[in-house]
Design an enzyme around this catalytic site. Structure first.
Site, PDB file in Angstrom:
ATOM      1  N   SER A  99      14.909  48.088  35.136  1.00  0.00           N
ATOM      2  CA  SER A  99      15.946  47.424  34.346  1.00  0.00           C
ATOM      3  C   SER A  99      16.734  46.428  35.186  1.00  0.00           C
ATOM      4  O   SER A  99      17.343  45.509  34.644  1.00  0.00           O
ATOM      5  CB  SER A  99      16.915  48.444  33.762  1.00  0.00           C
ATOM      6  OG  SER A  99      16.361  49.083  32.651  1.00  0.00           O
ATOM      7  N   ASP A 137      19.633  43.743  25.056  1.00  0.00           N
ATOM      8  CA  ASP A 137      19.910  45.011  25.718  1.00  0.00           C
ATOM      9  C   ASP A 137      20.594  45.991  24.772  1.00  0.00           C
ATOM     10  O   ASP A 137      20.592  45.801  23.556  1.00  0.00           O
ATOM     11  CB  ASP A 137      20.752  44.762  26.973  1.00  0.00           C
ATOM     12  CG  ASP A 137      20.330  45.664  28.123  1.00  0.00           C
ATOM     13  OD1 ASP A 137      20.643  46.869  28.071  1.00  0.00           O
ATOM     14  OD2 ASP A 137      19.686  45.173  29.063  1.00  0.00           O
ATOM     15  N   HIS A 168      24.562  49.628  29.651  1.00  0.00           N
ATOM     16  CA  HIS A 168      23.321  49.185  30.285  1.00  0.00           C
ATOM     17  C   HIS A 168      23.248  47.662  30.400  1.00  0.00           C
ATOM     18  O   HIS A 168      22.922  47.122  31.474  1.00  0.00           O
ATOM     19  CB  HIS A 168      22.118  49.715  29.502  1.00  0.00           C
ATOM     20  CG  HIS A 168      20.810  49.515  30.189  1.00  0.00           C
ATOM     21  ND1 HIS A 168      19.984  48.446  29.921  1.00  0.00           N
ATOM     22  CD2 HIS A 168      20.169  50.244  31.133  1.00  0.00           C
ATOM     23  CE1 HIS A 168      18.894  48.530  30.663  1.00  0.00           C
ATOM     24  NE2 HIS A 168      18.980  49.617  31.406  1.00  0.00           N
TER      25      HIS A 168
END
Length: 542
Positions: A401, A183, A223
């Site tokens: 995601s 990520d 994220h």
């Protein structure tokens, strides 16, 4: 005059920005292969070797590191910067001028070069028939639009949709399985309370920051933090991840400051590291379709699983016994709505997004691949998924995601119930359990999986397979008897703990007696394959 100078500068700006090219340099061989294959612990951990052995996967040249001698010569070449390397694809990612990169073809060990700039690949000489470009579709800029009885709170819907709560109630929570998260960053995972349970139980095993080249992975971006929380996060009554007891490696492969194909190379390098550490599942909520340099952009025709560097890396991970789970992307409402790289890879689970009622969400990238394979493979909740922020606040966010890690965690939880399944079997059972398996479409693929159904089907299949052949005695001393039930016909293969094949026997409905007196003592693994099934098990040689 000022206007003239400004116009001239604007004209030169693209040239100045893109004077450096990115390319992959592929090598002819691995001169150290025999040493590494004879000493596998020099390139793979025992956990990695065990995973290979359990799945009957033999070691080969793709496991051998890139030659340090070759790498050294590339690194000292004029004007060349080595950005990343890949042992699976026997290549290095380089940056330099077109001329300096092209000069590398003079080195005897260089097989060929692929430029990220598609238009340059006609200049790379013999063997350069396939462009290798790179680009991002999903990006990290998501659209923010039991035995065990967990109190799921608002995360209940995303787990119950997959019948994951039923597996949790049977005490299947991912224990014993390792997930690698590739990520953009993991800010707050070391401090926020939803991750405290992971730390208390030593479930975060380590990681690496590839863009910065260091081990500080609790940095760069939020994220990965949000993504990890859907698998391993825990706040009683608010958030429970789909695999709360799995172990995790955290890898930063994404550089949010720019869009460059080196991120694909970081991705593959991280996947190779995950393989060497014994990882079972990779989650990647990243995708590539367009870069800062528009010459690097992937057309839809290139999204066939064979062009993208990361796509080929994802398929290689499967060959090593890993299940790759990848977000489909958030481009469904754009002019190029298709899944990107590595979501187009073969033998992975590409995950689209649905809402709380299992309806397709318009931002979720669609299929099929350019070669018309079903994509996405499956779906999970991606609209208003429950996540943790970097400060520990439980909130919601939208994007594939989050559908991807929700699904990846369930894959690990399912696999922890039946740890002897192969990666191929896991993927197939998950697909077969989905509600559109008989009638897949370009929006939801095979649909939303039912992991309780997958578990039931897998247990039934194992029970059937166990009736097909009997190997005895176990432990074995001097002779092994193979008794095919009901005159079954098939091939029996036996592997040692290094994944090396030591025996192949054709079984044709009759008892077979195999001498084992010359076998070394230890654990062996067998595959018995018939036309419609496969049985795996272990033998102990006294």
């Amino acid at each position: 005059m000022k206007r003239t100078l400004l116009t001239f500068f604007i004209f030169l700006l693209p040239i100045l920005i893109f004077s450096q090219e990115d390319a992959w340099v592929y090598f002819t061989d691995k001169p150290d292969a025999s040493y590494y294959l004879a000493n596998p612990l020099q390139m793979l951990s025992q956990k990695a070797l065990d995973r290979r052995t359990n799945q009957g996967i033999a070691l080969d040249n793709t496991d051998v590191p890139v030659s340090t001698a070759y790498l050294g010569q590339i690194e000292t070449s004029t004007g060349i910067t080595v950005m990343a390397k890949s042992k699976w694809l026997n290549a290095v990612h380089v940056r330099g001028t077109q001329t300096d990169i092209q000069a590398l073809t003079a080195l005897s060990f260089v097989d060929h070069i692929y430029f990220a700039n598609h238009s340059l690949n006609t200049l790379t000489g013999p063997g350069s028939t396939t462009p290798v470009a790179t680009s991002r579709v999903g990006e990290v800029k998501d659209k923010f639009e039991v035995e065990v009885n967990f109190s799921y709170g608002n995360s209940a819907n995303q787990i119950e949709m997959l019948n994951g709560d039923l597996l949790h109630q049977q005490d299947y929570t991912g224990a014993g399985k390792i997930i690698a998260v590739l990520d953009a960053g993991f800010i707050g995972v070391d401090t926020a309370s939803p991750f405290q349970r992971l730390h208390d139980n030593n479930l975060i095993l380590g990681g690496y920051n590839y863009p910065d080249g260091n081990t500080n992975f609790y940095t760069r971006h939020n994220h990965g933090t949000n993504v990890l929380s859907t698998m391993g996060g825990y706040v009683d009554g608010q958030l429970v991840g789909t695999a709360p007891d799995a172990e995790y490696y955290l890898f930063i492969t994404e550089d949010v400051n720019s869009e460059n194909p080196v991120e694909e190379s970081y991705w593959v390098e991280a996947a190779e590291k995950a393989d060497s550490l014994g990882v079972d599942v990779i989650n990647s909520s990243l995708g590539y379709g367009s870069y800062d340099n528009p010459n690097y952009t992937y057309t839809y025709a290139m999204r066939d699983g064979q062009v993208g560097f990361a796509s080929r890396g994802a398929s290689m991970a499967f060959q090593k016994g890993i299940v790759c789970v990848v977000s489909a992307g958030n481009e469904g409402s754009t002019s190029e709505p298709h899944i990107g790289i590595p979501a187009d890879a073969e033998n992975i689970l590409t995950v689209g997004a649905v809402d709380s009622s299992e309806n397709y969400v318009s931002f979720s990238s669609i299929g099929n691949t350019a070669d018309n394979r079903v994509k996405p493979d499956v779906c999970a909740k991606g609209l208003s998924a429950t996540i943790s922020s970097t400060t520990g606040t439980i909130t919601t966010a939208s994007g594939t995601s989050f559908s991807s890690p929700i699904l990846a965690g369930m894959v690990a939880t399912f696999w922890s119930a039946l740890p002897n399944l192969t990666a191929a079997e896991v993927i197939q059972f998950v697909k077969e359990s989905a509600d559109q398996y008989a009638t897949p479409d370009i929006y939801k693929g095979y649909g939303v999986p039912d992991f309780q159904l997958a578990l039931t089907n897998a247990l039934s299949a194992q029970s059937f397979q166990l009736q097909e052949v009997h190997l005895y005695p176990n432990p074995v001393a001097d002779y092994l008897w193979i008794d095919p039930k009901e005159s079954n016909t098939g091939n029996l293969e036996i592997f040692n703990q290094l994944g090396q094949k030591v025996l192949t026997v054709k079984v044709e409905g009759q008892m077979v007696k195999v001498p084992t007196d010359d076998w070394a003592s230890g654990i062996y693994f067998y595959d018995f394959s018939t036309n419609n099934s496969k049985l795996r098990g272990k033998l102990i040689k006294q």
